[in-house]
Design an enzyme around this catalytic site. Structure first.
Site, short mmCIF file in Angstrom:
data_model
loop_
_atom_site.label_atom_id
_atom_site.label_comp_id
_atom_site.label_asym_id
_atom_site.label_seq_id
_atom_site.Cartn_x
_atom_site.Cartn_y
_atom_site.Cartn_z
N CYS A 2 0.84 -1.19 0.00
CA CYS A 2 0.00 0.00 0.00
C CYS A 2 0.88 1.24 0.00
O CYS A 2 1.99 1.24 0.50
CB CYS A 2 -0.96 0.05 1.18
SG CYS A 2 -2.13 -1.30 1.31
N ARG A 27 6.03 -0.75 -4.06
CA ARG A 27 5.61 -1.30 -2.77
C ARG A 27 4.59 -2.42 -2.94
O ARG A 27 4.30 -3.16 -2.00
CB ARG A 27 5.04 -0.20 -1.89
CG ARG A 27 6.07 0.81 -1.44
CD ARG A 27 5.45 1.95 -0.68
NE ARG A 27 4.89 1.53 0.60
CZ ARG A 27 5.55 1.56 1.74
NH1 ARG A 27 6.80 1.97 1.77
NH2 ARG A 27 4.97 1.19 2.87
N TRP A 73 -3.21 -2.66 -1.43
CA TRP A 73 -2.86 -4.08 -1.49
C TRP A 73 -3.93 -4.79 -0.66
O TRP A 73 -4.00 -4.63 0.55
CB TRP A 73 -1.47 -4.30 -0.91
CG TRP A 73 -0.89 -5.66 -1.11
CD1 TRP A 73 -0.22 -6.12 -2.21
CD2 TRP A 73 -0.90 -6.74 -0.17
NE1 TRP A 73 0.19 -7.41 -2.01
CE2 TRP A 73 -0.21 -7.82 -0.77
CE3 TRP A 73 -1.41 -6.90 1.11
CZ2 TRP A 73 -0.04 -9.04 -0.13
CZ3 TRP A 73 -1.25 -8.12 1.75
CH2 TRP A 73 -0.56 -9.17 1.14
N ASN A 99 -3.29 2.79 5.46
CA ASN A 99 -2.45 1.59 5.40
C ASN A 99 -2.56 0.88 6.73
O ASN A 99 -2.61 1.53 7.78
CB ASN A 99 -0.99 1.94 5.15
CG ASN A 99 -0.73 2.41 3.73
OD1 ASN A 99 -1.60 2.36 2.88
ND2 ASN A 99 0.48 2.86 3.48
N GLY A 100 -2.52 -0.44 6.71
CA GLY A 100 -2.59 -1.21 7.95
C GLY A 100 -3.84 -2.07 7.98
O GLY A 100 -4.55 -2.22 6.98
N GLU A 474 17.83 -18.64 -0.13
CA GLU A 474 17.67 -17.34 -0.78
C GLU A 474 17.52 -17.51 -2.29
O GLU A 474 16.73 -16.80 -2.92
CB GLU A 474 18.85 -16.43 -0.44
CG GLU A 474 18.91 -15.12 -1.21
CD GLU A 474 17.73 -14.20 -0.96
OE1 GLU A 474 17.63 -13.19 -1.67
OE2 GLU A 474 16.90 -14.48 -0.06
N LYS A 478 14.27 -16.18 -4.45
CA LYS A 478 14.36 -15.26 -5.58
C LYS A 478 13.64 -15.82 -6.80
O LYS A 478 12.91 -15.11 -7.48
CB LYS A 478 15.82 -14.98 -5.92
CG LYS A 478 16.51 -13.99 -5.03
CD LYS A 478 15.96 -12.59 -5.24
CE LYS A 478 16.42 -11.67 -4.12
NZ LYS A 478 15.73 -11.94 -2.85
N GLU A 481 9.72 -15.89 -6.34
CA GLU A 481 9.00 -14.62 -6.20
C GLU A 481 8.95 -13.82 -7.48
O GLU A 481 8.00 -13.04 -7.66
CB GLU A 481 9.57 -13.79 -5.05
CG GLU A 481 10.96 -13.25 -5.22
CD GLU A 481 11.45 -12.49 -3.97
OE1 GLU A 481 10.61 -12.06 -3.17
OE2 GLU A 481 12.67 -12.37 -3.81
N HIS A 497 15.89 -38.15 2.64
CA HIS A 497 14.79 -38.37 3.57
C HIS A 497 13.46 -37.93 2.98
O HIS A 497 12.58 -37.44 3.71
CB HIS A 497 15.07 -37.64 4.88
CG HIS A 497 16.30 -38.13 5.57
ND1 HIS A 497 16.33 -39.27 6.35
CD2 HIS A 497 17.57 -37.65 5.56
CE1 HIS A 497 17.55 -39.46 6.81
NE2 HIS A 497 18.33 -38.49 6.34
N LYS A 594 6.87 -4.67 -1.47
CA LYS A 594 8.24 -4.41 -1.05
C LYS A 594 8.34 -4.28 0.46
O LYS A 594 9.22 -4.84 1.10
CB LYS A 594 8.75 -3.13 -1.72
CG LYS A 594 10.19 -2.76 -1.36
CD LYS A 594 11.16 -3.80 -1.86
CE LYS A 594 12.60 -3.41 -1.61
NZ LYS A 594 13.54 -4.49 -1.97
#
Length: 599
Positions: A2, A27, A73, A99-100, A474, A478, A481, A497, A594
């Protein structure tokens, strides 16, 4: 996650608001809208689309020198024009962007409906604007109405309120979600991120949690002082690059040089991290280090924990902040807690810091944004100096996190049992990193060829062992996403396993192979994958047997402790080129944001 922009001043507000929203697109969002006040009326435009779609709905010459705007968002309700912000009360007098998350929104909405209010959206934010309108009937000021309404609210918010009958002011409020004021000449800006402000001013004021303030074109009153940010409009421009992720990968050598500058101590073969505010005696009193972060910051923390255990020979581990904050952790007075957040506003990390502070924990912040909530809450720590990062997928900030943790581990080691000779070796290794990262970046074309070969795969494994395990995690993060390919990371020995059952010719494995004491073990892992027909891409600085793997992504040798930092870079490039081959929106991947400022 947002974005908020507000403006009050002497210009037409619409172009300022739209440009501000464009700067906040990174964002993450799914809809956009704005409200302008002119002639004691509000004009509102909203769309379940991009900022460019909103721009087509709004005339730049639209009247109004005060307005608010938002990119949403979705958290409550689907992605629709109606659910987009700003939200208005029934009379159309008040507009709110938020926002929130309002945690008691269902109860508030039910009460409003019982009182005869007709709600038109599915959002939590609409409840806020109706509450403010109701309180305004019994208070003389807009700020008083907002303060009274927020007394009934549970949850987080960054809030801007516009009253068509008071076009000379905006009211702002913050609790857990960032808001910053930009101070101009006869004009004031409001935003959830300085990225929306630096084109107009470098003088800013960060609102504190729990703060409510009235903002006018030439006046504001908050508890904070105006400060100057060392950012400019150029920092948020693409320049010669096609997208921000490519730009930010290319900026890593210089970002690491900034992180190291003034922090390497060649006399005593250690590091100097003055922001920690811990003298040698206090550093020696630390008996354990715990890293806390989310997503890539958490994986960087895992690498940091490995470095601390190796160099300082003390227990260290990493944990997702989202888990730490809820499990009633035991907080030890001799543990150093390290809170990691690129934005410094990650809600789960901030909440973990607040819980640690409440229990008397010794916590430092590692952030990339000066004045951010985590930085202010911790009061001490290390600034990453990575520079603004726009792409949702973090690259240079993560690299600087790992470099920072290497410096922290060296500092802790040198006040204990790490010898001066070992310290000298590691200081030299740190100093070599920027040039070596440049060397890795020069393999871009070779990485692109490998990525195009495997871009049609639907699934991939990422495999690492000990130092390489956080690197594998990581790398998988990447890829998934930004390319939307399914990718999973496993410790090398764990393949036997269960996951080995999934290996087949259509399932490539990316194996991270440092040239260290576990090289033979990692070669054995590759042989097990190959024996079952699985293609293997090795990310390595070792000499592997001829014909062992299907492709190699190579990095130079640094030192066993710091090699994982270099091994991470080709995985960024690999994910980038896979996503590019698939035509993805690399800087703004679907469903992601973001700065994650909600739970």
């Amino acid at each position: 996650m947002c974005g908020i922009v507000g403006y009050i001043g002497h210009r037409q507000a619409a172009p300022v608001l739209l440009e501000g929203l464009r700067r906040l697109e990174y964002r993450g969002y799914d809809s956009a809208g704005l409200a302008l006040a002119a002639r004691r009326r509000l004009k509102v435009h909203k769309t379940a689309g991009r900022v460019e779609d909103l721009r087509r709905l709004v005339d730049d010459a639209a009247p109004g020198a005060v307005g608010i705007a938002h990119t949403r968002w979705a958290t409550h309700g689907e992605v629709t024009d109606v659910n987009a912000h700003p939200h208005l009360d029934a009379s159309g007098r008040f507009a709110v962007v938020h926002n929130g998350i309002v945690e008691n929104a269902d109860r508030l909405r039910a009460q409003l409906i019982a009182d005869g209010v007709e709600l038109v959206s599915d959002t939590d934010t609409e409840a806020l604007v109706h509450l403010i309108a109701a309180r305004a009937e019994h208070t003389d000021t807009l700020e008083g109405a907002v303060r009274s309404a927020l007394a009934s609210v549970e949850g987080t918010y960054g809030l801007v309120v516009l009253d068509s009958q008071r076009p000379d002011e905006l009211v702002v409020a913050r609790n857990g979600s960032p808001l910053v004021l930009g101070i101009g000449e006869g004009e004031t800006f409001v935003a959830s991120d300085v990225a929306a402000l630096v084109r107009h001013t470098q003088r800013v004021v960060y609102l504190e949690d729990g703060e409510i303030a009235t903002v006018r074109a030439d006046d504001f009153r908050t508890s904070g002082r105006a400060e100057t940010v060392e950012l400019s409009d150029e920092d948020y421009q693409l320049g010669q690059f096609e997208d921000f992720m490519r730009k930010e990968m290319a900026e890593q050598p210089e970002a690491v040089r900034r992180a190291l500058r003034g922090r390497l101590d060649f006399r005593f073969n250690t590091t100097h991290l003055g922001g920690l505010r811990l003298d040698p005696r206090e550093l020696r009193a630390v008996r354990r280090v715990k890293f806390i972060g989310c997503g890539s910051a958490y994986y960087a923390g895992q690498l940091g924990a490995t470095l601390v255990e190796e160099l300082a020979r003390m227990p260290a581990d990493a944990e997702p902040a989202s888990e730490f904050r809820y499990r009633n952790p035991v907080v030890d007075s001799d543990t150093l807690y390290v809170a990691i957040s690129q934005s410094g506003e990650t809600l789960d990390t901030l909440a973990a810091v607040q819980e640690l502070k409440r229990k008397g924990g010794n916590v430092i912040g590692v952030v990339n944004v000066v004045g951010s909530a985590v930085a202010r809450e911790c009061g001490s720590g290390v600034f990453l100096h990575a520079g603004p990062e726009v792409s949702v997928a973090s690259t240079k900030a993560v690299t600087n996190m790992t470099v920072t943790f290497a410096m922290l581990a060296l500092l802790l080691g040198r006040v204990r049992d790490l010898s001066a000779a070992q310290g000298e070796r590691l200081v030299a290794a740190l100093q070599a990193l920027p040039d070596q990262i440049e060397e890795v970046l020069r393999t871009n074309d070779e990485v692109a060829v490998v990525a195009s070969k495997f871009a049609t795969a639907e699934h991939m494994f990422f495999v690492g062992r000990v130092r390489a395990w956080p690197v594998a995690r990581e790398g998988a993060q990447k890829l998934k996403e930004i390319s939307y390919l399914h990718a999973e990371a496993y410790q090398a020995a764990e393949l036997k396993h269960g996951p080995l059952a999934l290996i087949n010719p259509a399932m490539p494995s990316v194996v991270v192979v440092p040239d260290d004491e576990l090289l033979a073990k990692n070669i054995s892992t590759i042989e097990q994958i190959k024996a079952r027909g699985g293609p293997v891409i090795a990310v390595t600085n070792a000499t592997l047997p001829a014909g062992l793997v299907d492709a190699e992504l190579r990095v130079p040798v640094n030192s066993p402790e710091l090699d994982p930092i270099l091994l991470t870079i080709p995985l960024q490039m690999f994910a980038y080129h896979v996503a590019n081959a698939l035509g993805r929106d690399i800087d703004k991947p679907r469903n992601l944001a973001k700065s994650v400022t909600v739970e």
